[in-house]
Design a protein around this motif. Sequence first.
Motif, mmCIF file in Angstrom:
data_model
loop_
_atom_site.group_PDB
_atom_site.id
_atom_site.type_symbol
_atom_site.label_atom_id
_atom_site.label_comp_id
_atom_site.label_asym_id
_atom_site.label_seq_id
_atom_site.Cartn_x
_atom_site.Cartn_y
_atom_site.Cartn_z
ATOM 1 N N ARG A 131 0.815 -1.217 0.000
ATOM 2 C CA ARG A 131 0.000 0.000 0.000
ATOM 3 C C ARG A 131 0.846 1.264 0.000
ATOM 4 O O ARG A 131 0.525 2.233 -0.692
ATOM 5 N N GLY A 132 1.908 1.273 0.809
ATOM 6 C CA GLY A 132 2.740 2.465 0.873
ATOM 7 C C GLY A 132 3.358 2.804 -0.469
ATOM 8 O O GLY A 132 3.349 3.962 -0.902
ATOM 9 N N LEU A 133 3.875 1.784 -1.151
ATOM 10 C CA LEU A 133 4.499 2.004 -2.453
ATOM 11 C C LEU A 133 3.494 2.530 -3.469
ATOM 12 O O LEU A 133 3.772 3.484 -4.200
ATOM 13 N N VAL A 134 2.300 1.918 -3.517
ATOM 14 C CA VAL A 134 1.281 2.337 -4.487
ATOM 15 C C VAL A 134 0.794 3.748 -4.172
ATOM 16 O O VAL A 134 0.615 4.575 -5.072
ATOM 17 N N MET A 135 0.594 4.049 -2.878
ATOM 18 C CA MET A 135 0.171 5.399 -2.511
ATOM 19 C C MET A 135 1.256 6.403 -2.861
ATOM 20 O O MET A 135 0.960 7.526 -3.284
ATOM 21 N N GLY A 136 2.514 6.002 -2.713
ATOM 22 C CA GLY A 136 3.599 6.880 -3.112
ATOM 23 C C GLY A 136 3.573 7.178 -4.602
ATOM 24 O O GLY A 136 3.753 8.324 -5.026
ATOM 25 N N LEU A 137 3.318 6.142 -5.403
ATOM 26 C CA LEU A 137 3.248 6.334 -6.851
ATOM 27 C C LEU A 137 2.113 7.276 -7.237
ATOM 28 O O LEU A 137 2.283 8.171 -8.071
ATOM 29 N N MET A 138 0.943 7.086 -6.613
ATOM 30 C CA MET A 138 -0.195 7.931 -6.971
ATOM 31 C C MET A 138 -0.028 9.347 -6.423
ATOM 32 O O MET A 138 -0.440 10.313 -7.059
ATOM 33 N N SER A 139 0.576 9.467 -5.254
ATOM 34 C CA SER A 139 0.843 10.800 -4.725
ATOM 35 C C SER A 139 1.818 11.546 -5.625
ATOM 36 O O SER A 139 1.744 12.771 -5.775
ATOM 37 N N ALA A 140 2.729 10.802 -6.228
ATOM 38 C CA ALA A 140 3.723 11.416 -7.119
ATOM 39 C C ALA A 140 3.083 11.972 -8.385
ATOM 40 O O ALA A 140 3.734 12.724 -9.121
ATOM 41 N N SER A 141 1.819 11.646 -8.635
ATOM 42 C CA SER A 141 1.159 12.164 -9.828
ATOM 43 C C SER A 141 1.079 13.680 -9.806
ATOM 44 O O SER A 141 1.098 14.324 -10.864
ATOM 45 N N SER A 142 0.982 14.273 -8.618
ATOM 46 C CA SER A 142 0.954 15.729 -8.554
ATOM 47 C C SER A 142 2.289 16.302 -9.000
ATOM 48 O O SER A 142 2.348 17.340 -9.669
ATOM 49 N N ALA A 143 3.373 15.632 -8.628
ATOM 50 C CA ALA A 143 4.693 16.059 -9.088
ATOM 51 C C ALA A 143 4.810 15.885 -10.596
ATOM 52 O O ALA A 143 5.344 16.749 -11.301
ATOM 53 N N SER B 17 9.513 7.364 -0.728
ATOM 54 C CA SER B 17 8.837 7.512 0.562
ATOM 55 C C SER B 17 7.811 6.402 0.777
ATOM 56 O O SER B 17 7.670 5.880 1.892
ATOM 57 N N GLY B 18 7.086 6.041 -0.291
ATOM 58 C CA GLY B 18 6.135 4.931 -0.171
ATOM 59 C C GLY B 18 6.831 3.631 0.184
ATOM 60 O O GLY B 18 6.351 2.868 1.034
ATOM 61 N N TRP B 19 7.967 3.379 -0.451
ATOM 62 C CA TRP B 19 8.745 2.169 -0.146
ATOM 63 C C TRP B 19 9.240 2.208 1.296
ATOM 64 O O TRP B 19 9.169 1.209 2.008
ATOM 65 N N LEU B 20 9.729 3.360 1.743
ATOM 66 C CA LEU B 20 10.214 3.491 3.116
ATOM 67 C C LEU B 20 9.085 3.357 4.131
ATOM 68 O O LEU B 20 9.274 2.802 5.217
ATOM 69 N N THR B 21 7.893 3.854 3.765
ATOM 70 C CA THR B 21 6.755 3.806 4.682
ATOM 71 C C THR B 21 6.345 2.375 4.987
ATOM 72 O O THR B 21 5.847 2.078 6.087
ATOM 73 N N ASP B 22 6.525 1.467 4.029
ATOM 74 C CA ASP B 22 6.207 0.053 4.264
ATOM 75 C C ASP B 22 7.203 -0.602 5.213
ATOM 76 O O ASP B 22 6.975 -1.725 5.676
ATOM 77 N N ARG B 23 8.317 0.084 5.531
ATOM 78 C CA ARG B 23 9.412 -0.567 6.263
ATOM 79 C C ARG B 23 9.854 0.156 7.539
ATOM 80 O O ARG B 23 10.466 -0.474 8.400
ATOM 81 N N PHE B 24 9.584 1.457 7.667
ATOM 82 C CA PHE B 24 10.120 2.229 8.787
ATOM 83 C C PHE B 24 9.023 3.015 9.500
ATOM 84 O O PHE B 24 7.902 3.143 9.008
ATOM 85 N N ASP B 25 9.372 3.563 10.654
ATOM 86 C CA ASP B 25 8.450 4.345 11.476
ATOM 87 C C ASP B 25 8.018 5.597 10.707
ATOM 88 O O ASP B 25 8.853 6.478 10.430
ATOM 89 N N PRO B 26 6.736 5.723 10.364
ATOM 90 C CA PRO B 26 6.301 6.877 9.561
ATOM 91 C C PRO B 26 6.450 8.205 10.288
ATOM 92 O O PRO B 26 6.603 9.247 9.658
ATOM 93 N N ARG B 27 6.417 8.197 11.625
ATOM 94 C CA ARG B 27 6.574 9.449 12.364
ATOM 95 C C ARG B 27 7.962 10.044 12.149
ATOM 96 O O ARG B 27 8.113 11.248 11.936
#
Length: 438
Positions: free
Chosen positions: A149-161, A303-313
């Motif tokens: 989920r984190g990776l996919v959300m990262g990809l879709m969030s990157a659409s604004s960029a 960031s999406g890849w990192l979010t699946d693996r590390f503390d998001p805070r």
Amino acid sequence: MQLHCNVPVSNMIAQSRPFGQRYAFVVVAVIFFCLLIAAGLRSAPAVMMLPLEESFGWRRDVVSLAAAVGIFLYGLTGPFAAALMERIGLRRTLLASLLMMSGSTALSLLMTKPWHLLITWGVFSGIGSGAVATVLGATIVNRWFKTNRGLVMGLMSASSATGLLVFLPLLASLAQSGGWKPVAIAIAIATAALVPLVFLLVPERPASIGQVRYGAEADDVPPTSPASQGNFLAHTLNTLRRAAGTRVFWYLFATFFICGFTTNGLVGTHLIAFCGDMGIGEVQAAGLLSMMGIFDLIGTTLSGWLTDRFDPRKLLGVYYGIRGLSLIYLPYSGFSAVSLIIFAVLYGLDWIATVPPTLRLANEAFGDRSGPIVFGWIVAGHQVGAAAAAAFGGTMRELQGNYELAFLIAGMTGIAAACISLLINTSKPAFEPEPQAA
């Protein structure tokens, strides 16, 4: 298999979809383009600001007000759109929103007064694009993905960029050569072109094509949102009421308010005009935003890849800290080619990188059933911050004759957001989930 005459045509089409569970990525691709075009629409006022000033004599605070209203409604519509997607369907909501976006930008070609700009680029485009926003990405992720989920959300969030990357140089070139009208025409056509893609390629949910979520077992039963039944307006507001009673909601809301204040509100709306004050042309300044878009595409996906693996805070703390320091640096950079490249890289890497960890924290705190709607309200905070910055930047420019103090204040809020991020605690459920309908 025998088909009955009372089966809707859309369901008949859906049954023939290829790729199995991987069809989720076809859906992601179409939604990516929808989010990309919506980002282009929301960024258009930045390149229209100077041409509108030249064509109509409208001051920058007048144009900024219309942009601010659009950004505000873009955010406020999000949570209601998330609930509406559950109540009447994602496809219907998305199609109606695309038509509203296309129609409002086309209608702006007839405007002659400031209130026309406020209605078309502010009210109607804000409401329309509000359903084609981050909350749409969150809904797609929760419906179509069990894992990654984190990776996919990262990809879709990157659409604004990517929207900045693809559209701003083109829109700036159109504005420089033909004024504001070609910009409106391009946005209207691009938005209308998405309608048949959504109609033909985006099923309502995996079950519509006889599949389960990507990464799920065959017996997976996705959670049903309470918004799918009853009054979606009442449910959306009730979800806000319940979430507002928790500390984690206000921490997430505050950080995302600052996220909006420091990104599309200030930089997205005023950076081109700031560069213009420093003697840098529109196309060159749009190229700077495009460079930021390239690095944000990299940074947000990472960031999406990192979010699946590390503390998001901790990720949020780093992102907001870097952003704040970048904004403080810009007014003192001298606006040389080298200094602007340094800013574009540092700032660009985390433009929207905050989205995947924020969504993960919202889902952890409020669950998959209520998480998307709560996240919609958090995104509303993002857009309230963006609207405030869009109006604030224009007002500061008129009062002081420059943007320096506006960017310094924004940088300091970024440092504050970094500190707030570390206070977020989702270890306990934020509130008891509503009973799930049988």
